[in-house]
Write an enzyme that holds these catalytic residues in place. Structure first.
Site, PDB file in Angstrom:
ATOM      1  CE1 TYR A 141       3.145  11.598 -11.567  1.00 57.67           C
ATOM      2  CE2 TYR A 141       3.827   9.616 -10.413  1.00 57.67           C
ATOM      3  CZ  TYR A 141       2.833  10.398 -10.970  1.00 57.67           C
ATOM      4  OH  TYR A 141       1.525   9.975 -10.924  1.00 57.67           O
ATOM      5  CE  LYS A 192      -5.181  11.581 -24.562  1.00 58.98           C
ATOM      6  NZ  LYS A 192      -6.494  10.972 -24.765  1.00 58.98           N
ATOM      7  CG  ASP A 224      -8.368   8.315 -23.787  1.00 59.85           C
ATOM      8  OD1 ASP A 224      -7.421   7.654 -24.252  1.00 59.85           O
ATOM      9  OD2 ASP A 224      -9.020   9.132 -24.473  1.00 59.85           O
ATOM     10  CG  ASP A 248       0.769   6.792  -9.423  1.00 60.93           C
ATOM     11  OD1 ASP A 248       0.381   5.905  -8.639  1.00 60.93           O
ATOM     12  OD2 ASP A 248       1.003   7.959  -9.052  1.00 60.93           O
ATOM     13  CG  ASP A 252      -3.355   2.800  -6.987  1.00 59.23           C
ATOM     14  OD1 ASP A 252      -2.396   2.001  -6.888  1.00 59.23           O
ATOM     15  OD2 ASP A 252      -3.552   3.725  -6.183  1.00 59.23           O
TER      16      ASP A 252
END
Ligand code: NAD
Length: 359
Positions: A141, A192, A224, A248, A252
């Site tokens: 980000y 990852k 994943d 992020d 959620d």
């Protein structure tokens, strides 16, 4: 020494829910000896209306001079067409950056009394208690270079950069391990590493950091699989620590396992455990000003503040037990109401928590 709390109600239901949280803080002061002073500041659309900016310097200065910040929410229909640099949400981003809040703590707790609110089977989620620790000021980000460029063939190409330095990884790792020591002593680092070199290094640094915490069991999971496990068997997790973007998305997802957005607090901490505390939900303009909002996420944010910044764990426990007791009594705001329960407004919910705290 008296600690200082900056109180920023913000917009929409922020005004109503923060008023209830302040009532709780005042009771802790008057009845239980909490030594704090509070000062209000403007942020978001309300600040824009009053000063022409969503984050006035006076507010940022107030927050920097305080030990903790209690924030309601920002945003609303009224400010949606403003230029992006003065939108209410910019106030929030400015606070996070200005206060160097690099660690975002998002608990996903499902109170057994609310197990029916989840879209998952009650036996999968009842009693769920996960802490997601998300890195908040680095990663893709913020990485440079970034942008959209023209290629020689005339096509446009968008690009962003995933970048972490070792020190950024070790400091977020330390936050996660410290928290795990106060919980079930298990950390799952999500990366990852099979595809991204940057997160391969993330994994190595986590292992190094973990050596200082021999009592904490460290495991690793690809993002994943972590997403899949969160909906398959979420109760396997204690603390999850991950990058800005993975956090992020996963936080959620974890929040929605509980099905009740009005119940979930959050904290964002700096290197000295100074922090900003806020509910995870937004300003809910659809119900603002109607005494319908659930104040419990904001009241539980005060509990996190007591635990992580003010070092008053017994007072944090007192709030959390009071919330449990109120749910046991069948009291519910509209968002968590089910048949057979008593439907109450924002202010009565705040009063009920205070009554339960006084026991
Ligand atoms: P939202 O979280 O405000 O609302 C989503 C839904 O949940 C709405 O139906 C709302 O009524 C309900 N809801 C949220 N909190 C509730 C509570 N405490 N009690 C009962 N019901 C509750 O998200 P949104 O509608 O996407 O966004 C509204 C505004 O909030 C936008 O301007 C958005 O940018 C802003 N926002 C701010 C923050 C923040 O301040 N941290 C976070 C998310 C969204």
């Amino acid at each position: 020494m008296t600690k200082k709390i900056a109180v920023l109600p913000g917009d929409g239901i922020g005004q109503e829910i923060v008023a209830e949280a302040v009532k709780v803080l005042n009771v802790l002061k008057s009845d239980f000896g909490l030594d704090v002073e509070m000062e209000e500041g403007l942020v978001g659309g309300t600040a824009y209306d009053a000063t022409g900016t969503p984050l006035p310097d006076t507010t940022l200065d107030l927050c920097k001079a305080s030990d903790a910040v209690l924030l309601g929410a920002v945003g609303g229909y009224k400010w949606e067409s403003l230029p992006i640099e003065v939108r209410p949400e910019k106030g929030l981003l400015g606070l996070r950056a200005g206060m160097e809040l690099f660690a975002n703590l998002r608990p996903a707790i499902l109170y057994p009394q609310l197990a029916d609110a989840s879209t998952l089977k009650p036996e999968v989620v009842s009693g769920l208690d996960i802490m997601i620790v998300r890195e908040l000021t680095g990663g893709i980000y913020f990485g440079q270079p970034r942008g959209v460029r023209a290629l020689d063939n005339g096509e446009r190409q968008g690009y962003n950069t995933l970048v972490y330095s070792e020190s950024e990884v070790s400091r977020i790792g330390k936050v996660a391990f410290d928290i795990a020591m106060k919980r079930d002593k298990r950390v799952c680092s999500v990366d990852k590493a099979n595809v991204l070199e940057c997160t391969e290094m993330w994994r190595e640094v986590m292992i190094e950091e973990g050596r200082a915490f021999p009592d904490v069991e460290l495991s690793h999971m690809y993002v994943d699989n972590a997403a899949m496990q969160l909906v398959r068997a979420p109760k396997q997790f204690d603390v999850m620590v991950t990058t800005n973007m993975f956090g992020d998305i996963l936080s959620d997802c974890a929040a929605m396992l509980t099905g009740s957005i009005g119940m979930l607090p959050s904290a964002s901490l700096d290197a000295n455990s100074k922090g900003m505390y806020e509910p995870i939900h937004g300003s809910a303009p659809d119900i603002a000003g109607q005494n319908l909002a659930n104040p419990l996420a904001t009241i539980l944010s005060v509990a996190m503040m007591l635990r992580y910044t003010l070092d008053e764990p017994a007072m944090a426990d007192r709030i959390e037990s009071a919330v449990n007791a109120v749910l046991d009594q069948g009291k519910r705001t509209a968002d968590i109401w089910t048949e057979g329960c008593e439907k109450i407004g924002t202010d009565v919910m705040g009063d009920a928590v205070i009554a339960a705290m006084r026991g």
